[in-house]
Scaffold this motif. Structure first.
Motif, PDB file in Angstrom:
ATOM      1  N   ASP A 195       1.013  -1.011   0.315  1.00  0.00           N
ATOM      2  CA  ASP A 195      -0.027  -0.212  -0.260  1.00  0.00           C
ATOM      3  C   ASP A 195       1.136   1.041  -0.145  1.00  0.00           C
ATOM      4  OD1 ASP A 195      -2.735   0.794   0.011  1.00  0.00           O
ATOM      5  OD2 ASP A 195      -2.106   1.199   2.376  1.00  0.00           O
ATOM      6  N   ALA A 196       1.833   1.230   0.592  1.00  0.00           N
ATOM      7  CA  ALA A 196       2.907   2.224   0.728  1.00  0.00           C
ATOM      8  C   ALA A 196       3.319   2.615  -0.611  1.00  0.00           C
ATOM      9  CB  ALA A 196       4.368   2.031   1.442  1.00  0.00           C
ATOM     10  N   ILE A 197       3.587   1.819  -1.074  1.00  0.00           N
ATOM     11  CA  ILE A 197       4.378   1.469  -2.308  1.00  0.00           C
ATOM     12  C   ILE A 197       2.685   2.217  -3.765  1.00  0.00           C
ATOM     13  CG2 ILE A 197       4.663   0.323  -4.536  1.00  0.00           C
ATOM     14  CD1 ILE A 197       6.321  -1.686  -3.319  1.00  0.00           C
ATOM     15  N   LEU A 198       1.937   2.344  -3.773  1.00  0.00           N
ATOM     16  CA  LEU A 198       0.389   2.476  -4.107  1.00  0.00           C
ATOM     17  C   LEU A 198       0.803   4.063  -3.646  1.00  0.00           C
ATOM     18  CD1 LEU A 198      -1.717   0.311  -3.869  1.00  0.00           C
ATOM     19  CD2 LEU A 198      -0.701   0.398  -6.229  1.00  0.00           C
ATOM     20  N   LYS A 199       0.828   4.463  -2.928  1.00  0.00           N
ATOM     21  CA  LYS A 199       1.132   5.843  -2.200  1.00  0.00           C
ATOM     22  C   LYS A 199       1.484   6.994  -3.100  1.00  0.00           C
ATOM     23  CE  LYS A 199      -2.483   5.770   0.933  1.00  0.00           C
ATOM     24  NZ  LYS A 199      -3.212   4.276   0.435  1.00  0.00           N
ATOM     25  N   THR A 200       3.190   6.065  -3.020  1.00  0.00           N
ATOM     26  CA  THR A 200       4.078   6.683  -3.644  1.00  0.00           C
ATOM     27  C   THR A 200       3.883   7.245  -5.471  1.00  0.00           C
ATOM     28  OG1 THR A 200       5.071   5.131  -4.639  1.00  0.00           O
ATOM     29  CG2 THR A 200       6.048   5.390  -2.521  1.00  0.00           C
ATOM     30  N   PHE A 201       2.999   6.208  -5.615  1.00  0.00           N
ATOM     31  CA  PHE A 201       2.256   6.877  -6.774  1.00  0.00           C
ATOM     32  C   PHE A 201       0.813   8.037  -7.007  1.00  0.00           C
ATOM     33  CE2 PHE A 201       3.255   2.097  -8.563  1.00  0.00           C
ATOM     34  CZ  PHE A 201       4.887   2.499  -8.442  1.00  0.00           C
TER      35      PHE A 201
ATOM     36  N   ARG B  46      -4.958  -8.178  -5.070  1.00  0.00           N
ATOM     37  CA  ARG B  46      -3.421  -7.159  -5.311  1.00  0.00           C
ATOM     38  C   ARG B  46      -3.272  -7.015  -7.268  1.00  0.00           C
ATOM     39  NH1 ARG B  46       1.965  -7.539  -1.790  1.00  0.00           N
ATOM     40  NH2 ARG B  46       0.613  -7.703  -0.185  1.00  0.00           N
ATOM     41  N   HIS B  47      -3.273  -8.836  -7.483  1.00  0.00           N
ATOM     42  CA  HIS B  47      -2.996  -8.543  -8.581  1.00  0.00           C
ATOM     43  C   HIS B  47      -3.738  -7.440  -9.490  1.00  0.00           C
ATOM     44  CE1 HIS B  47      -1.346 -11.777  -8.708  1.00  0.00           C
ATOM     45  NE2 HIS B  47      -2.137 -12.438  -7.005  1.00  0.00           N
ATOM     46  N   GLU B  48      -5.149  -7.642  -9.846  1.00  0.00           N
ATOM     47  CA  GLU B  48      -5.871  -6.610 -10.649  1.00  0.00           C
ATOM     48  C   GLU B  48      -4.943  -5.096 -10.346  1.00  0.00           C
ATOM     49  OE1 GLU B  48     -10.172  -9.885  -9.601  1.00  0.00           O
ATOM     50  OE2 GLU B  48      -9.491  -7.794  -8.023  1.00  0.00           O
ATOM     51  N   ILE B  49      -5.030  -5.151  -8.995  1.00  0.00           N
ATOM     52  CA  ILE B  49      -4.847  -3.260  -8.989  1.00  0.00           C
ATOM     53  C   ILE B  49      -3.338  -2.423  -9.637  1.00  0.00           C
ATOM     54  CG2 ILE B  49      -3.276  -3.482  -6.295  1.00  0.00           C
ATOM     55  CD1 ILE B  49      -4.920  -0.682  -5.907  1.00  0.00           C
ATOM     56  N   ILE B  50      -2.828  -3.834  -9.702  1.00  0.00           N
ATOM     57  CA  ILE B  50      -0.486  -3.904  -9.857  1.00  0.00           C
ATOM     58  C   ILE B  50      -1.350  -3.920 -11.609  1.00  0.00           C
ATOM     59  CG2 ILE B  50       0.756  -5.119 -11.401  1.00  0.00           C
ATOM     60  CD1 ILE B  50       1.143  -6.308  -8.781  1.00  0.00           C
ATOM     61  N   SER B  51      -2.575  -4.300 -12.727  1.00  0.00           N
ATOM     62  CA  SER B  51      -2.636  -4.181 -13.665  1.00  0.00           C
ATOM     63  C   SER B  51      -3.335  -2.949 -14.245  1.00  0.00           C
ATOM     64  CB  SER B  51      -3.987  -5.688 -13.974  1.00  0.00           C
ATOM     65  OG  SER B  51      -4.049  -4.849 -15.626  1.00  0.00           O
ATOM     66  N   VAL B  52      -4.380  -2.226 -12.694  1.00  0.00           N
ATOM     67  CA  VAL B  52      -4.879  -1.288 -13.289  1.00  0.00           C
ATOM     68  C   VAL B  52      -3.478  -0.305 -13.125  1.00  0.00           C
ATOM     69  CG1 VAL B  52      -6.556   0.925 -12.134  1.00  0.00           C
ATOM     70  CG2 VAL B  52      -6.896  -1.736 -12.489  1.00  0.00           C
ATOM     71  N   VAL B  53      -2.560  -0.095 -12.795  1.00  0.00           N
ATOM     72  CA  VAL B  53      -2.011   0.995 -12.338  1.00  0.00           C
ATOM     73  C   VAL B  53      -0.628   0.894 -13.514  1.00  0.00           C
ATOM     74  CG1 VAL B  53       0.502   1.503 -11.092  1.00  0.00           C
ATOM     75  CG2 VAL B  53      -0.775   0.170  -9.667  1.00  0.00           C
ATOM     76  N   CYS B  54      -1.056  -0.392 -13.967  1.00  0.00           N
ATOM     77  CA  CYS B  54      -0.019  -0.135 -15.795  1.00  0.00           C
ATOM     78  C   CYS B  54      -0.354   0.289 -16.626  1.00  0.00           C
ATOM     79  CB  CYS B  54       0.184  -2.119 -15.994  1.00  0.00           C
ATOM     80  SG  CYS B  54       1.827  -2.557 -14.802  1.00  0.00           S
TER      81      CYS B  54
END
Ligand code: SF4
Length: 486
Positions: free
Chosen positions: A141-147, A204-212
């Protein structure tokens, strides 16, 4: 949702014990590089892309994904891309430079944008899967926050409530992230994620795909922006762009060679005596093609163009005779780009070739059209398709048949007599017999019969000579594909 790329992407949070390096390339790197270093870094990015294209597919099951990650790690890490090694600032910088060089190279070549974005997306995807997937939910979550990614990890009472309401069922052991449903439309459309009050709940897999996805969009906007605003700066870098073009061309040639030799090895293993490929095509066309296809081939070489029906008929013939898709694209590209720019070829013609091979549209590959179909076509004055026995004037047909090796006037008149009787397939079969010295087993109904008949005959001749039986060459059997694509 915009992926807001922060100035500071690296996390070095002692409390969370994360030391995760991930570059989203939102800043221009500073430093001095020689032209050779630029070329080298650019080449490494190309190599990383080639590896990703070779191994990367997203519809993988877990064992496949694990082995892909292993491959990506062992190959891509050797280049200076996909660097996550803690503290290795030199490699991080090189990764950054190589990305920017690639981006710069692509700015004015919009046909390369999908390739660039897709591969950069893959790099980010594998970084996240490889490096972040094993982290705890809080660290991830902390990593996502940095984005500055607009998402929220669902924990505690919120999670319990979703479970109570049966919105989440067996997902308690996973991390769940809440995003606006408009940011996860690809999952919403498939009804594969739970929804509540305008929010989608992603694993988590799905959010990685959305971030990409968001990263890919970000790259698109950067390319658009650079194209509109950096004209002057790019012009000043003309020498660098030219060097990168040479590296790129060199890289493509190398890839082509590798692909071709892999195919050749495969063909050798299959050892088909009739395999048609780019190496033997020219020779085979002049010896074994039926008049309709030989005429199309020669017209293409002369005009560096064929109209739609001609491309369709000849393309289907080439596919049935064994030309692979990549080779077909290269074959048409080589001739067409003598007259038109590569951009135009990519835009206007490549799709149709892929379509013919069943890779686009209705996904049905075409096989060689039958003689009846060719005979019943109606070519215009500048079109080259059709059956010469039907569509050529008397004089043109006669000079064509002479050019195509009919030996005597008597033979010519015999063939012509059948054409006069409108027995076009009979005329073609007799023409075959006259030039090959041996009849086909049956009247031609598909150009492939002519082709396979001629190639079988040559093959059997060679075999008999090898075995010392020169007087009794057997009549051939030929495989045909009768698909008429109608
Ligand atoms: Fe081609 Fe068939 Fe006509 Fe022969 S008869 S030239 S194979 S279309």
């Amino acid at each position: 949702m915009e992926l807001e790329i922060t100035k500071k992407q690296n996390i070095n949070d002692k409390n969370l014990d994360i030391d995760f390096k991930l570059n989203l390339y939102n800043r221009v790197p500073f430093g001095l590089l020689t032209l050779e270093e630029c070329e080298d870094l650019f080449r490494q990015r190309l190599e990383a892309f080639a590896i990703l294209e070779k191994f990367g597919r997203f519809d993988k099951n877990l064992p496949e994904l694990t082995s892909t990650l292993r491959n990506i790690r062992s190959y891509v890490y050797k280049t200076n891309c996909l660097v996550n090694r803690v503290g290795d600032t030199t490699q991080q910088k090189q990764d950054h430079f190589s990305h920017m060089l690639m981006r710069m190279f692509c700015i004015y070549q919009s046909n390369l944008w999908p390739w660039f974005k897709q591969n950069e997306r893959s790099l980010l995807y594998y970084r996240l899967r490889d490096q972040a997937l094993s982290l705890s939910g809080a660290k991830f979550d902390a990593i996502l926050k940095t984005f500055k990614f607009n998402s929220e990890r669902v924990v505690g009472s919120d999670l319990n409530e979703l479970m109570r309401e049966n919105i989440l069922t067996n997902k308690r052991d996973q991390d769940i992230f809440k995003v606006k449903f408009t940011d996860a439309l690809k999952f919403v459309a498939k009804r594969s994620v739970p929804l509540k009050n305008g929010y989608a709940y992603l694993s988590r897999h799905e959010i990685i795909s959305v971030v990409c996805d968001a990263f890919e969009k970000y790259l698109e906007s950067e390319l658009q922006y650079a194209r509109q605003h950096f004209d002057h700066e790019l012009m000043q870098s003309r020498q660098l762009l030219e060097s990168m073009s040479l590296v790129y061309q060199d890289f493509l040639d190398k890839l082509d060679d590798e692909r071709r030799s892999a195919r050749r090895n495969q063909a050798d293993q299959n050892s088909s005596p009739f395999a048609l490929n780019l190496d033997n095509l020219e020779e085979v066309a002049g010896t074994h093609y039926p008049p309709c296809m030989r005429y199309l081939h020669e017209s293409l070489l002369q005009d560096h163009h064929l109209k739609h029906q001609g491309r369709l008929h000849y393309g289907a013939f080439l596919r049935t005779a064994g030309i692979e898709l990549d080779d077909a694209i290269e074959f048409w590209r080589k001739e067409f780009t003598k007259k038109i720019p590569n951009d135009k070829f990519e835009r206007d013609y490549k799709y149709n070739i892929r379509h013919l091979y069943g890779k686009e549209g209705h996904k049905k590959a075409l096989t060689c059209f039958s003689c009846d179909k060719l005979i019943s076509s109606d070519p215009g004055p500048t079109e080259k398709h059709g059956c010469p026995f039907k569509h050529f004037s008397d004089d043109n047909l006669k000079s064509l048949l002479k050019k195509y090796d009919i030996k005597t006037d008597l033979d010519l008149e015999d063939v012509y007599a059948l054409k006069k009787d409108k027995d076009f397939r009979g005329a073609c079969s007799l023409f075959y017999e006259k030039i090959k010295g041996q009849p086909l087993n049956e009247t031609i109904s598909n150009p492939m019969q002519f082709y396979y008949g001629s190639r079988t005959r040559q093959f059997m001749n060679a075999k008999c000579i090898e075995e010392g039986q020169t007087d009794d060459i057997p009549t051939h059997a030929y495989p045909t594909e009768n698909g008429d694509n109608l």
